[in-house]
Write an enzyme that holds these catalytic residues in place. Structure first.
Site, mmCIF file in Angstrom:
data_model
loop_
_atom_site.group_PDB
_atom_site.id
_atom_site.type_symbol
_atom_site.label_atom_id
_atom_site.label_comp_id
_atom_site.label_asym_id
_atom_site.label_seq_id
_atom_site.Cartn_x
_atom_site.Cartn_y
_atom_site.Cartn_z
ATOM 1 N N ASP A 80 -24.657 -17.012 23.225
ATOM 2 C CA ASP A 80 -24.813 -15.621 22.807
ATOM 3 C C ASP A 80 -25.856 -15.491 21.702
ATOM 4 O O ASP A 80 -26.676 -14.579 21.693
ATOM 5 C CB ASP A 80 -23.483 -15.073 22.279
ATOM 6 C CG ASP A 80 -22.456 -14.875 23.364
ATOM 7 O OD1 ASP A 80 -22.774 -15.112 24.536
ATOM 8 O OD2 ASP A 80 -21.320 -14.483 23.042
ATOM 9 N N SER A 107 -20.744 -8.254 18.961
ATOM 10 C CA SER A 107 -20.484 -9.609 18.505
ATOM 11 C C SER A 107 -19.383 -9.581 17.457
ATOM 12 O O SER A 107 -19.195 -8.580 16.743
ATOM 13 C CB SER A 107 -21.756 -10.190 17.891
ATOM 14 O OG SER A 107 -21.471 -11.307 17.084
ATOM 15 N N LYS A 159 -17.252 -17.150 25.071
ATOM 16 C CA LYS A 159 -16.759 -16.807 26.396
ATOM 17 C C LYS A 159 -16.045 -17.953 27.083
ATOM 18 O O LYS A 159 -15.172 -17.738 27.921
ATOM 19 C CB LYS A 159 -17.908 -16.311 27.299
ATOM 20 C CG LYS A 159 -18.736 -15.194 26.676
ATOM 21 C CD LYS A 159 -17.896 -14.043 26.159
ATOM 22 C CE LYS A 159 -18.694 -13.075 25.315
ATOM 23 N NZ LYS A 159 -19.234 -13.625 24.072
ATOM 24 N N GLU A 185 -23.663 -7.596 23.960
ATOM 25 C CA GLU A 185 -23.254 -7.396 22.566
ATOM 26 C C GLU A 185 -24.417 -6.816 21.778
ATOM 27 O O GLU A 185 -25.571 -7.181 21.998
ATOM 28 C CB GLU A 185 -22.830 -8.730 21.934
ATOM 29 C CG GLU A 185 -21.558 -9.292 22.525
ATOM 30 C CD GLU A 185 -21.146 -10.613 21.904
ATOM 31 O OE1 GLU A 185 -20.021 -11.045 22.160
ATOM 32 O OE2 GLU A 185 -21.965 -11.205 21.162
ATOM 33 N N CYS A 211 -19.909 -20.430 15.327
ATOM 34 C CA CYS A 211 -20.344 -19.589 14.208
ATOM 35 C C CYS A 211 -19.255 -19.475 13.148
ATOM 36 O O CYS A 211 -18.075 -19.313 13.454
ATOM 37 C CB CYS A 211 -20.724 -18.215 14.725
ATOM 38 S SG CYS A 211 -22.067 -18.255 15.930
#
Length: 565
Positions: free
Chosen positions: A88, A478, A131, A452, A201
């Protein structure tokens, strides 16, 4: 009194391997390292989402090997197999992001395909990015075989001039650079120091949110969601997960024994208390669908009324996941929620014990810590995940309202037909105080893929407009997004939802207290515009995006692709 029959620990692999007629099957596996004795052991797959396309998953091949060692040491036979992942963070703000939510379905389908084809008796699923984590749980509930989820772990923070950085720091620095608040050289310094190594993240973004929700759901081992990616604890977690699958097989415990409406409520509760991502709404709805359990967006409202936000974590808070790990992870928080009657303690978990039993040995947070507030002094007294309805979202929308932006917003619409055009306007300084940025045709079908909107929301924050501008979309956000944002608007514009007929200058009202999203023009005018609206041609006519657009359900029902079968 008769004893319970001993569970069959090889319910599926025996069909593949046993008997003279299965000699060809056995022959195929000698070259990959099987011995004759291995065929009589429980067969456990290790579903690895390893990939070098993202730091979130770059280390998972090593974790998969550790999980396999745990299986083999416990008396099973492990076989590692791979599935895809996408990034992403890399694709954000580009057409490639259309594939992000699509990948959740592809990953779930691929794990189901391999587990079903190979006749695995159970499996470990290891995920490390947004995901592939819910995809693993969807596959676990679909297959209903002894299985445990392992989270790849969070990344350590980057550092620049004693300031902690993460990937959202870079997105927001882009907005700061465009607003001439920092130089391009300073942007480069942020870019090159933000991400120091493996792991997901570092804030309470979607990966850490889903890891925590999955643990609360009962599908991973205690406190495994709060571990650094590179750590002895994560190595041990993988080995323990491999052994745990054998324990589940011996005890006859399957995912259907673990997941329930109450377990899903536990996941919602922990997500809220941590200030987690709006994506959790989408993913928990999809997981519930895979398990055949009725969960709706209204359940998030019901649970959210009684659950406070307690964790002061990024993106809207001050701290990173690594700092929460240092004070004990999420288990002390869960103990607090249980003591307050906010969790269902009797739910079974993959340890074979109840949630209450799992939590019992753990200690409270150390005194003086500032990351997790007490229940009587919350950051917000009820949920930050606010489900809105109204004439602009008849079937629902999801807002992320931390309270720092206020509880309501009213402004004039600035309409964009795609994320790219909205981002360009923000970076060029065309968005002003009081604007409601409307980004449409980005829903599950219209995008397709429900991208997103981290790039535009971060650009808004970087430009210093976080409290002065709202953004609404039929796309999603996000976990790194903060500010006054509303996504998942249903029906989406591509399906003829009212979002499709909003015009520049239309007044829009967002009310987080009354849970409403309103296009403040006469109903007759809305009806007249809808009567004139024409459905646009699909942007994807071949391949996976076209298949997804044809099959996918609405955001309010989880954006699943097997909902109408």
């Amino acid at each position: 009194m008769a004893k319970n029959p001993k569970p069959n620990t090889r319910p599926f692999s025996s069909v593949v391997f046993d008997g003279i007629q299965r000699a060809p099957s056995r022959a195929m596996l000698y070259p990959v390292g099987y011995t004759e004795k291995d065929f009589s052991k429980p067969q456990v797959g290790i579903a690895s989402t390893w990939s070098m396309v993202t730091p979130c998953n770059m280390h998972i091949d090593q974790l998969a090997r550790e999980a396999a060692l745990g299986v083999d040491a416990a008396g099973g036979k492990a076989t590692i197999f791979n599935t895809i992942t996408i990034s992403d963070g890399i694709s954000m703000g580009t057409p490639g992001m259309k594939y992000s939510l699509v990948s959740r379905e592809v990953i779930a389908d691929s794990i189901e395909t391999v587990v079903g084809c190979q006749g695995f008796d159970g499996f470990v699923a290891i995920g490390g990015c947004d995901k592939n984590m819910p995809a693993c749980i969807m596959a676990m509930t679909r297959m209903n075989r002894a299985s445990v989820f392992v989270y790849g772990g969070t990344i350590l923070p980057g550092c620049l001039a004693k300031r902690q950085l993460d990937v959202v720091s870079v997105f927001e620095a882009v907005g700061q650079c465009a607003a001439k608040k920092i130089s391009s050289a300073e942007l480069h310094q942020v870019e090159s120091n933000a991400i120091p190594g493996p792991g997901s993240c570092g804030g309470m973004y979607t990966a850490n949110t889903m890891a925590s929700a999955i643990e609360a759901l009962g599908f991973s081992l205690p406190n495994s969601s709060a571990q650094n990616a590179i750590s002895p604890q994560k190595t041990a977690d993988c080995k323990n997960a491999g052994a745990a699958v054998l324990n589940l097989l011996k005890r006859g415990i399957r995912p259907s024994d673990i997941i329930s409406k109450e377990a899903l409520e536990n996941a919602i509760t922990v997500t809220i208390a941590l200030g987690g991502s709006t994506n959790a709404v989408l993913h928990l709805l999809a997981i519930a669908h895979s398990a055949g359990i009725k969960l709706t967006i209204d359940d998030f409202t019901r649970v959210g009324r009684r659950v406070p936000v307690l964790a002061d974590l990024k993106p809207s808070g001050r701290f990173l996941m690594s700092e929460l790990i240092a004070i004990g992870g999420i288990v002390p928080l869960m103990k607090t929620l249980l003591a307050e009657g906010l969790l269902h303690g009797d739910c079974l978990t993959v340890t074979g014990k109840t949630l209450r039993q799992n939590l019992a040995p753990f200690k409270a947070y150390p005194k003086g810590q500032e990351i997790v507030r007490p229940v009587n002094n919350p950051i917000k007294k009820d949920s930050h995940l606010v489900v809105l309805k109204g004439n602009l979202a008849p079937d629902g929308a999801v807002a992320k309202i931390s309270g720092k932006e206020g509880d309501s917003f009213r402004g004039k619409a600035r309409v964009f037909e795609s994320e790219e055009t909205a981002l360009q306007a923000i970076l060029e300084g065309a968005i002003k105080k009081g604007d409601v940025i409307v980004i449409r045709y980005e829903g599950p079908r219209g995008g397709p893929g429900m991208r997103e909107m981290l790039s535009p929301t971060s650009a808004v924050m970087g430009a210093g407009l976080g409290k002065d501008v709202a953004l609404i979309t039929d796309g999603r956000f996000s976990g790194g997004t903060h500010g006054f944002v509303v996504g998942h608007i249903t029906p989406e514009a591509f399906d003829g939802g009212p979002l499709a007929i909003v015009k520049n200058g239309d007044p829009i009202a967002i009310d987080g207290t009354r849970h409403t999203l309103t296009l403040d023009i006469p109903a007759k005018e809305i009806a007249a515009r809808l009567a004139k609206w024409k459905k646009p041609k699909p942007t994807a006519t071949r391949g996976v995006l076209a298949k997804y657009a044809k099959l996918v359900s609405t955001a309010s029902s989880g954006a699943v692709t097997d909902g109408n079968l």
